[in-house]
Design a protein around this motif. Sequence first.
Motif, PDB file in Angstrom:
ATOM      1  N   ILE A 117     -19.760 -36.049 -36.435  1.00 30.08           N
ATOM      2  CA  ILE A 117     -21.050 -35.553 -35.957  1.00 30.08           C
ATOM      3  C   ILE A 117     -22.185 -36.199 -36.743  1.00 30.08           C
ATOM      4  O   ILE A 117     -23.232 -36.560 -36.177  1.00 30.08           O
ATOM      5  N   VAL A 118     -21.978 -36.370 -38.043  1.00 29.98           N
ATOM      6  CA  VAL A 118     -22.998 -37.004 -38.888  1.00 29.98           C
ATOM      7  C   VAL A 118     -23.267 -38.427 -38.426  1.00 29.98           C
ATOM      8  O   VAL A 118     -24.419 -38.829 -38.206  1.00 29.98           O
ATOM      9  N   TYR A 119     -22.206 -39.208 -38.246  1.00 30.64           N
ATOM     10  CA  TYR A 119     -22.372 -40.603 -37.846  1.00 30.64           C
ATOM     11  C   TYR A 119     -22.857 -40.730 -36.401  1.00 30.64           C
ATOM     12  O   TYR A 119     -23.603 -41.660 -36.074  1.00 30.64           O
ATOM     13  N   ALA A 120     -22.447 -39.777 -35.574  1.00 33.67           N
ATOM     14  CA  ALA A 120     -22.939 -39.787 -34.193  1.00 33.67           C
ATOM     15  C   ALA A 120     -24.440 -39.557 -34.157  1.00 33.67           C
ATOM     16  O   ALA A 120     -25.165 -40.183 -33.377  1.00 33.67           O
ATOM     17  N   ARG A 121     -24.912 -38.652 -35.015  1.00 34.76           N
ATOM     18  CA  ARG A 121     -26.358 -38.386 -35.081  1.00 34.76           C
ATOM     19  C   ARG A 121     -27.123 -39.631 -35.490  1.00 34.76           C
ATOM     20  O   ARG A 121     -28.105 -40.013 -34.841  1.00 34.76           O
ATOM     21  N   MET A 122     -26.680 -40.271 -36.553  1.00 33.34           N
ATOM     22  CA  MET A 122     -27.382 -41.446 -37.066  1.00 33.34           C
ATOM     23  C   MET A 122     -27.319 -42.611 -36.072  1.00 33.34           C
ATOM     24  O   MET A 122     -28.330 -43.272 -35.800  1.00 33.34           O
ATOM     25  N   GLY A 123     -26.141 -42.859 -35.534  1.00 33.31           N
ATOM     26  CA  GLY A 123     -25.986 -43.977 -34.606  1.00 33.31           C
ATOM     27  C   GLY A 123     -26.759 -43.794 -33.319  1.00 33.31           C
ATOM     28  O   GLY A 123     -27.432 -44.712 -32.844  1.00 33.31           O
ATOM     29  N   SER A 274     -42.271 -38.290 -23.968  1.00 26.80           N
ATOM     30  CA  SER A 274     -41.456 -37.077 -23.892  1.00 26.80           C
ATOM     31  C   SER A 274     -40.352 -37.220 -22.853  1.00 26.80           C
ATOM     32  O   SER A 274     -39.197 -36.839 -23.096  1.00 26.80           O
ATOM     33  N   VAL A 275     -40.693 -37.773 -21.699  1.00 23.05           N
ATOM     34  CA  VAL A 275     -39.693 -37.970 -20.636  1.00 23.05           C
ATOM     35  C   VAL A 275     -38.617 -38.949 -21.086  1.00 23.05           C
ATOM     36  O   VAL A 275     -37.414 -38.731 -20.856  1.00 23.05           O
ATOM     37  N   LEU A 276     -39.021 -40.041 -21.732  1.00 23.50           N
ATOM     38  CA  LEU A 276     -38.050 -41.031 -22.200  1.00 23.50           C
ATOM     39  C   LEU A 276     -37.098 -40.418 -23.224  1.00 23.50           C
ATOM     40  O   LEU A 276     -35.875 -40.626 -23.159  1.00 23.50           O
ATOM     41  N   VAL A 277     -37.637 -39.678 -24.162  1.00 26.13           N
ATOM     42  CA  VAL A 277     -36.800 -39.046 -25.180  1.00 26.13           C
ATOM     43  C   VAL A 277     -35.840 -38.040 -24.547  1.00 26.13           C
ATOM     44  O   VAL A 277     -34.651 -37.993 -24.870  1.00 26.13           O
ATOM     45  N   LEU A 278     -36.346 -37.250 -23.612  1.00 20.97           N
ATOM     46  CA  LEU A 278     -35.523 -36.235 -22.957  1.00 20.97           C
ATOM     47  C   LEU A 278     -34.368 -36.878 -22.192  1.00 20.97           C
ATOM     48  O   LEU A 278     -33.199 -36.498 -22.368  1.00 20.97           O
ATOM     49  N   VAL A 279     -34.681 -37.855 -21.364  1.00 17.66           N
ATOM     50  CA  VAL A 279     -33.660 -38.478 -20.507  1.00 17.66           C
ATOM     51  C   VAL A 279     -32.619 -39.213 -21.337  1.00 17.66           C
ATOM     52  O   VAL A 279     -31.402 -39.034 -21.151  1.00 17.66           O
ATOM     53  N   PHE A 280     -33.057 -40.029 -22.274  1.00 15.68           N
ATOM     54  CA  PHE A 280     -32.116 -40.844 -23.035  1.00 15.68           C
ATOM     55  C   PHE A 280     -31.348 -40.019 -24.064  1.00 15.68           C
ATOM     56  O   PHE A 280     -30.192 -40.341 -24.377  1.00 15.68           O
ATOM     57  N   SER A 281     -31.950 -38.965 -24.592  1.00 14.71           N
ATOM     58  CA  SER A 281     -31.214 -38.088 -25.507  1.00 14.71           C
ATOM     59  C   SER A 281     -30.066 -37.394 -24.781  1.00 14.71           C
ATOM     60  O   SER A 281     -28.940 -37.319 -25.290  1.00 14.71           O
ATOM     61  N   LEU A 282     -30.347 -36.889 -23.593  1.00 14.11           N
ATOM     62  CA  LEU A 282     -29.316 -36.209 -22.812  1.00 14.11           C
ATOM     63  C   LEU A 282     -28.214 -37.176 -22.402  1.00 14.11           C
ATOM     64  O   LEU A 282     -27.017 -36.903 -22.601  1.00 14.11           O
ATOM     65  N   ALA A 283     -28.610 -38.317 -21.840  1.00 13.79           N
ATOM     66  CA  ALA A 283     -27.618 -39.302 -21.398  1.00 13.79           C
ATOM     67  C   ALA A 283     -26.807 -39.833 -22.583  1.00 13.79           C
ATOM     68  O   ALA A 283     -25.576 -39.964 -22.507  1.00 13.79           O
ATOM     69  N   GLY A 284     -27.491 -40.136 -23.679  1.00  9.71           N
ATOM     70  CA  GLY A 284     -26.805 -40.681 -24.851  1.00  9.71           C
ATOM     71  C   GLY A 284     -25.825 -39.700 -25.460  1.00  9.71           C
ATOM     72  O   GLY A 284     -24.702 -40.076 -25.829  1.00  9.71           O
ATOM     73  N   SER A 285     -26.221 -38.441 -25.567  1.00  6.70           N
ATOM     74  CA  SER A 285     -25.328 -37.446 -26.172  1.00  6.70           C
ATOM     75  C   SER A 285     -24.113 -37.180 -25.290  1.00  6.70           C
ATOM     76  O   SER A 285     -23.012 -36.944 -25.802  1.00  6.70           O
ATOM     77  N   LEU A 286     -24.291 -37.228 -23.984  1.00  5.99           N
ATOM     78  CA  LEU A 286     -23.153 -37.065 -23.081  1.00  5.99           C
ATOM     79  C   LEU A 286     -22.169 -38.211 -23.238  1.00  5.99           C
ATOM     80  O   LEU A 286     -20.938 -38.000 -23.232  1.00  5.99           O
ATOM     81  N   LEU A 287     -22.680 -39.415 -23.379  1.00  4.80           N
ATOM     82  CA  LEU A 287     -21.807 -40.575 -23.585  1.00  4.80           C
ATOM     83  C   LEU A 287     -21.097 -40.501 -24.932  1.00  4.80           C
ATOM     84  O   LEU A 287     -19.904 -40.817 -25.043  1.00  4.80           O
ATOM     85  N   VAL A 288     -21.825 -40.091 -25.956  1.00  2.00           N
ATOM     86  CA  VAL A 288     -21.226 -39.969 -27.286  1.00  2.00           C
ATOM     87  C   VAL A 288     -20.118 -38.929 -27.276  1.00  2.00           C
ATOM     88  O   VAL A 288     -19.041 -39.130 -27.853  1.00  2.00           O
ATOM     89  N   GLU A 289     -20.356 -37.816 -26.596  1.00  2.00           N
ATOM     90  CA  GLU A 289     -19.342 -36.777 -26.508  1.00  2.00           C
ATOM     91  C   GLU A 289     -18.101 -37.260 -25.756  1.00  2.00           C
ATOM     92  O   GLU A 289     -16.961 -36.949 -26.124  1.00  2.00           O
ATOM     93  N   ARG A 290     -18.350 -38.069 -24.749  1.00  2.00           N
ATOM     94  CA  ARG A 290     -17.226 -38.545 -23.908  1.00  2.00           C
ATOM     95  C   ARG A 290     -16.379 -39.588 -24.625  1.00  2.00           C
ATOM     96  O   ARG A 290     -15.130 -39.562 -24.517  1.00  2.00           O
ATOM     97  N   PHE A 291     -16.994 -40.494 -25.377  1.00  2.00           N
ATOM     98  CA  PHE A 291     -16.255 -41.638 -25.892  1.00  2.00           C
ATOM     99  C   PHE A 291     -16.080 -41.650 -27.426  1.00  2.00           C
ATOM    100  O   PHE A 291     -15.296 -42.428 -27.940  1.00  2.00           O
ATOM    101  N   PHE A 292     -16.811 -40.802 -28.143  1.00  2.00           N
ATOM    102  CA  PHE A 292     -16.762 -40.878 -29.608  1.00  2.00           C
ATOM    103  C   PHE A 292     -16.263 -39.595 -30.257  1.00  2.00           C
ATOM    104  O   PHE A 292     -15.449 -39.627 -31.175  1.00  2.00           O
ATOM    105  N   LEU A 293     -16.742 -38.450 -29.790  1.00  2.00           N
ATOM    106  CA  LEU A 293     -16.387 -37.185 -30.415  1.00  2.00           C
ATOM    107  C   LEU A 293     -15.109 -36.636 -29.820  1.00  2.00           C
ATOM    108  O   LEU A 293     -14.902 -36.675 -28.591  1.00  2.00           O
ATOM    109  N   SER A 294     -14.263 -36.122 -30.662  1.00  2.00           N
ATOM    110  CA  SER A 294     -12.997 -35.576 -30.205  1.00  2.00           C
ATOM    111  C   SER A 294     -13.136 -34.081 -29.886  1.00  2.00           C
ATOM    112  O   SER A 294     -14.022 -33.417 -30.382  1.00  2.00           O
TER     113      SER A 294
END
Length: 294
Positions: A117-123, A274-294
């Motif tokens: 989670i720490v490295y996912a946050r930073m990356g 604000s829109v850019l941060v919202l959209v990319f934060s949501l999309a990025g975290s979903l991808l991180v959860e799918r491919f990086f976090l167990s």
Amino acid sequence: MTSDRLQIFKTIFISMVLEALPFILIGVFVSALMQVFVSEQSMRKWIPKNPVLAIIVASVIGIIFPICECGMVPVIRRLIKKGMPLYVAVVFILAGPILNPIVFLSTFSAFRNRPDIVYARMGLAFVLALVIGLIIYHFVRKDQLKVDLPTDDHQHFHENKLTEIMTHTTSEFFEMGKFLLFGSLVAAGLQTFVARDSLAAIGDGWLSSHVVMMILAYLLSLCSTSDAFVASSFSSTFSAGALVTFLVFGPMLNLKGTIMLAGVFKTRFVLLLSVLVLVFSLAGSLLVERFFLS
């Protein structure tokens, strides 16, 4: 308003202000130092012409200056007036509150058993800042500062450096302080009257859990140096990916910070960012959860 709720409201408001004030002071002091000692020519020299390299430099600045998002706003405004390109300043203000040693250590302390989670946050913070910075570089060209700062043309030549630093620090502290107080007032009210349980109840879904954590991060307006401990308290309720959403989205965009940004930048630019941060934060975290976090 019951006395208990009033007491909760006052406690949250005061704690938010006290938590943010040191970083505001650091921010305006750094801003004053830059105003006095850093020339426009120097600023333009050390920023690479290549946008990707310039973005990397902006991320490194965040490591050098461990300031949370509250203190970033006065520094960013000063840097832009000194000649820093808008897209580089955006990267600085997005990545800086996360990509610094204090935040890394606090996040690692809160998630000792989940270093992923720490490295996912930073990356993810670095990647999002890079992508959003490049978008700003390609599509936003005009000056987006709402109010021009006073120039140095009318500075009294007999003022010494210390006097100039104190004058700039005092002026910017009171200017940024009013936005901090108003933002903290609104955020404290929302924290008092919006029940967390009601948000958590709709946060069981794969997508809705991320959305709920974004709402919480925005409303709570926590400082990035302490938000990891709040996030860890939701570990049994929300997925690791939703926690990363909270940890990345909150420092980049929250209620208190939005009000402070709106006092410096034009409204349309704040909405775009604000829109850019919202959209990319949501999309990025979903991808991180799918491919990086167990």
